[in-house]
Design a protein around this motif. Sequence first.
Motif, PDB file in Angstrom:
ATOM      1  N   VAL A 286      33.940   9.079   2.365  1.00 43.37           N
ATOM      2  CA  VAL A 286      34.507   8.672   3.649  1.00 43.37           C
ATOM      3  C   VAL A 286      35.737   7.824   3.358  1.00 43.37           C
ATOM      4  O   VAL A 286      35.644   6.788   2.708  1.00 43.37           O
ATOM      5  CB  VAL A 286      33.479   7.862   4.472  1.00 43.37           C
ATOM      6  CG1 VAL A 286      34.087   7.362   5.753  1.00 43.37           C
ATOM      7  CG2 VAL A 286      32.254   8.705   4.746  1.00 43.37           C
ATOM      8  N   ARG A 287      36.866   8.264   3.819  1.00 40.05           N
ATOM      9  CA  ARG A 287      38.106   7.548   3.520  1.00 40.05           C
ATOM     10  C   ARG A 287      38.479   6.527   4.603  1.00 40.05           C
ATOM     11  O   ARG A 287      38.847   5.424   4.315  1.00 40.05           O
ATOM     12  CB  ARG A 287      39.269   8.523   3.323  1.00 40.05           C
ATOM     13  CG  ARG A 287      39.078   9.419   2.136  1.00 40.05           C
ATOM     14  CD  ARG A 287      39.143   8.627   0.864  1.00 40.05           C
ATOM     15  NE  ARG A 287      38.911   9.493  -0.280  1.00 40.05           N
ATOM     16  CZ  ARG A 287      38.335   9.133  -1.376  1.00 40.05           C
ATOM     17  NH1 ARG A 287      37.886   7.908  -1.514  1.00 40.05           N
ATOM     18  NH2 ARG A 287      38.174   9.968  -2.370  1.00 40.05           N
ATOM     19  N   LYS A 288      38.384   6.924   5.837  1.00 39.10           N
ATOM     20  CA  LYS A 288      38.772   6.010   6.914  1.00 39.10           C
ATOM     21  C   LYS A 288      37.637   5.060   7.245  1.00 39.10           C
ATOM     22  O   LYS A 288      36.483   5.456   7.338  1.00 39.10           O
ATOM     23  CB  LYS A 288      39.138   6.783   8.177  1.00 39.10           C
ATOM     24  CG  LYS A 288      40.491   7.419   8.129  1.00 39.10           C
ATOM     25  CD  LYS A 288      40.792   8.021   9.484  1.00 39.10           C
ATOM     26  CE  LYS A 288      42.196   8.554   9.532  1.00 39.10           C
ATOM     27  NZ  LYS A 288      42.494   9.158  10.823  1.00 39.10           N
ATOM     28  N   ALA A 289      37.982   3.800   7.446  1.00 41.01           N
ATOM     29  CA  ALA A 289      36.966   2.800   7.778  1.00 41.01           C
ATOM     30  C   ALA A 289      36.374   3.037   9.162  1.00 41.01           C
ATOM     31  O   ALA A 289      35.263   2.615   9.448  1.00 41.01           O
ATOM     32  CB  ALA A 289      37.563   1.399   7.693  1.00 41.01           C
ATOM     33  N   SER A 290      37.087   3.726  10.042  1.00 35.29           N
ATOM     34  CA  SER A 290      36.624   3.899  11.415  1.00 35.29           C
ATOM     35  C   SER A 290      35.672   5.089  11.583  1.00 35.29           C
ATOM     36  O   SER A 290      35.036   5.217  12.613  1.00 35.29           O
ATOM     37  CB  SER A 290      37.823   4.075  12.342  1.00 35.29           C
ATOM     38  OG  SER A 290      38.551   5.232  11.967  1.00 35.29           O
ATOM     39  N   GLU A 291      35.568   5.970  10.589  1.00 35.51           N
ATOM     40  CA  GLU A 291      34.741   7.162  10.739  1.00 35.51           C
ATOM     41  C   GLU A 291      33.256   6.843  10.863  1.00 35.51           C
ATOM     42  O   GLU A 291      32.599   7.280  11.792  1.00 35.51           O
ATOM     43  CB  GLU A 291      34.949   8.111   9.555  1.00 35.51           C
ATOM     44  CG  GLU A 291      36.247   8.861   9.612  1.00 35.51           C
ATOM     45  CD  GLU A 291      36.366   9.846   8.472  1.00 35.51           C
ATOM     46  OE1 GLU A 291      35.350  10.412   8.055  1.00 35.51           O
ATOM     47  OE2 GLU A 291      37.485  10.035   8.009  1.00 35.51           O
TER      48      GLU A 291
ATOM     49  N   ALA B  92      31.362  -2.289  -0.221  1.00 28.48           N
ATOM     50  CA  ALA B  92      31.683  -1.363   0.870  1.00 28.48           C
ATOM     51  C   ALA B  92      32.686  -0.293   0.405  1.00 28.48           C
ATOM     52  O   ALA B  92      32.542   0.892   0.738  1.00 28.48           O
ATOM     53  CB  ALA B  92      32.233  -2.133   2.057  1.00 28.48           C
ATOM     54  N   LYS B  93      33.685  -0.697  -0.370  1.00 29.39           N
ATOM     55  CA  LYS B  93      34.662   0.270  -0.885  1.00 29.39           C
ATOM     56  C   LYS B  93      33.995   1.292  -1.781  1.00 29.39           C
ATOM     57  O   LYS B  93      34.269   2.496  -1.699  1.00 29.39           O
ATOM     58  CB  LYS B  93      35.757  -0.451  -1.674  1.00 29.39           C
ATOM     59  CG  LYS B  93      36.750  -1.194  -0.829  1.00 29.39           C
ATOM     60  CD  LYS B  93      37.756  -1.905  -1.717  1.00 29.39           C
ATOM     61  CE  LYS B  93      38.648  -2.817  -0.903  1.00 29.39           C
ATOM     62  NZ  LYS B  93      39.585  -3.589  -1.748  1.00 29.39           N
ATOM     63  N   MET B  94      33.094   0.831  -2.639  1.00 29.43           N
ATOM     64  CA  MET B  94      32.413   1.737  -3.554  1.00 29.43           C
ATOM     65  C   MET B  94      31.477   2.684  -2.812  1.00 29.43           C
ATOM     66  O   MET B  94      31.407   3.877  -3.140  1.00 29.43           O
ATOM     67  CB  MET B  94      31.649   0.932  -4.611  1.00 29.43           C
ATOM     68  CG  MET B  94      32.549   0.210  -5.583  1.00 29.43           C
ATOM     69  SD  MET B  94      31.582  -0.761  -6.756  1.00 29.43           S
ATOM     70  CE  MET B  94      32.864  -1.490  -7.741  1.00 29.43           C
ATOM     71  N   VAL B  95      30.798   2.182  -1.810  1.00 24.83           N
ATOM     72  CA  VAL B  95      29.879   3.020  -1.028  1.00 24.83           C
ATOM     73  C   VAL B  95      30.665   4.073  -0.247  1.00 24.83           C
ATOM     74  O   VAL B  95      30.259   5.233  -0.179  1.00 24.83           O
ATOM     75  CB  VAL B  95      28.999   2.156  -0.093  1.00 24.83           C
ATOM     76  CG1 VAL B  95      28.234   3.008   0.904  1.00 24.83           C
ATOM     77  CG2 VAL B  95      28.038   1.319  -0.913  1.00 24.83           C
ATOM     78  N   ARG B  96      31.796   3.689   0.326  1.00 19.24           N
ATOM     79  CA  ARG B  96      32.631   4.658   1.042  1.00 19.24           C
ATOM     80  C   ARG B  96      33.126   5.748   0.091  1.00 19.24           C
ATOM     81  O   ARG B  96      33.174   6.923   0.452  1.00 19.24           O
ATOM     82  CB  ARG B  96      33.812   3.973   1.716  1.00 19.24           C
ATOM     83  CG  ARG B  96      33.413   3.205   2.932  1.00 19.24           C
ATOM     84  CD  ARG B  96      34.606   2.749   3.745  1.00 19.24           C
ATOM     85  NE  ARG B  96      34.116   2.091   4.917  1.00 19.24           N
ATOM     86  CZ  ARG B  96      33.590   2.708   5.975  1.00 19.24           C
ATOM     87  NH1 ARG B  96      33.526   4.007   6.005  1.00 19.24           N
ATOM     88  NH2 ARG B  96      33.144   2.025   7.003  1.00 19.24           N
ATOM     89  N   TRP B  97      33.486   5.342  -1.109  1.00 20.57           N
ATOM     90  CA  TRP B  97      33.956   6.300  -2.098  1.00 20.57           C
ATOM     91  C   TRP B  97      32.821   7.258  -2.470  1.00 20.57           C
ATOM     92  O   TRP B  97      33.020   8.462  -2.582  1.00 20.57           O
ATOM     93  CB  TRP B  97      34.441   5.545  -3.325  1.00 20.57           C
ATOM     94  CG  TRP B  97      35.340   6.313  -4.244  1.00 20.57           C
ATOM     95  CD1 TRP B  97      35.446   7.670  -4.367  1.00 20.57           C
ATOM     96  CD2 TRP B  97      36.257   5.760  -5.186  1.00 20.57           C
ATOM     97  NE1 TRP B  97      36.350   7.987  -5.332  1.00 20.57           N
ATOM     98  CE2 TRP B  97      36.870   6.843  -5.850  1.00 20.57           C
ATOM     99  CE3 TRP B  97      36.601   4.474  -5.550  1.00 20.57           C
ATOM    100  CZ2 TRP B  97      37.817   6.670  -6.852  1.00 20.57           C
ATOM    101  CZ3 TRP B  97      37.549   4.309  -6.541  1.00 20.57           C
ATOM    102  CH2 TRP B  97      38.151   5.385  -7.177  1.00 20.57           C
TER     103      TRP B  97
ATOM    104  N   ALA C 164      32.707  -4.699 -12.573  1.00 20.15           N
ATOM    105  CA  ALA C 164      32.031  -3.690 -11.755  1.00 20.15           C
ATOM    106  C   ALA C 164      32.933  -2.474 -11.554  1.00 20.15           C
ATOM    107  O   ALA C 164      32.455  -1.334 -11.605  1.00 20.15           O
ATOM    108  CB  ALA C 164      31.620  -4.285 -10.411  1.00 20.15           C
ATOM    109  N   TRP C 165      34.218  -2.692 -11.330  1.00 17.82           N
ATOM    110  CA  TRP C 165      35.132  -1.571 -11.170  1.00 17.82           C
ATOM    111  C   TRP C 165      35.268  -0.785 -12.473  1.00 17.82           C
ATOM    112  O   TRP C 165      35.409   0.447 -12.461  1.00 17.82           O
ATOM    113  CB  TRP C 165      36.503  -2.020 -10.670  1.00 17.82           C
ATOM    114  CG  TRP C 165      36.537  -2.206  -9.187  1.00 17.82           C
ATOM    115  CD1 TRP C 165      36.699  -3.365  -8.502  1.00 17.82           C
ATOM    116  CD2 TRP C 165      36.401  -1.181  -8.186  1.00 17.82           C
ATOM    117  NE1 TRP C 165      36.655  -3.139  -7.147  1.00 17.82           N
ATOM    118  CE2 TRP C 165      36.481  -1.801  -6.926  1.00 17.82           C
ATOM    119  CE3 TRP C 165      36.214   0.194  -8.236  1.00 17.82           C
ATOM    120  CZ2 TRP C 165      36.384  -1.095  -5.732  1.00 17.82           C
ATOM    121  CZ3 TRP C 165      36.113   0.904  -7.043  1.00 17.82           C
ATOM    122  CH2 TRP C 165      36.204   0.254  -5.817  1.00 17.82           C
TER     123      TRP C 165
END
Length: 173
Positions: A79-84, A70-75, A15-16
């Motif tokens: 959005v870099r920070k998980a808390s945003e 989740a990492k791919m969706v943030r990318w 997938a990556w």
Amino acid sequence: SGRIGAAVRARIKKAWMAWKKLAHILTRKELDKRVRGTIYTAAIRSTMLYSAETWALRNEETEKLERTQAKMVRWMAGVRKASEVPGETLRRAFGLEPVSDVIRRTRLRWFGHIERRGPDHLTKLSQTVEVAGQRQRGRPLLTWTNCVDADLRLLKLNKDVAMDRVRWRNAIS
């Protein structure tokens, strides 16, 4: 060892690799989020979950798949920070559902195919195979049938519904 961890790691790696080929499209802000979510679903999540309907996943493997999505969706969202922004909010913005729900639906869809097959079909016969010898000490390994039973309990479904294809498809969706 009877576990599925190596297959999960291999699918995540694939997938990556698919992600790297499509990252230039999936990170474009000009494209609508739903369009990028559709591309992600078709090209990357399908690669990550290839043959997942036959996996007997433990919680740790499911969480690994969820973290990868989740990492791919943030990318994709930039959005870099998980808390945003909460991950669930991002997933909804892209029109994506949790990996665990997708796996459950595909597993139950495959179960429906098997249930509707004749009693002499190979996949049907393989469910009742008895292996000679003693089993190992300790807790038995998680089986695909255990996972299906848990899915059926969670959705409050009966195995008999699987015989009617239309009702089954509506019930597992």
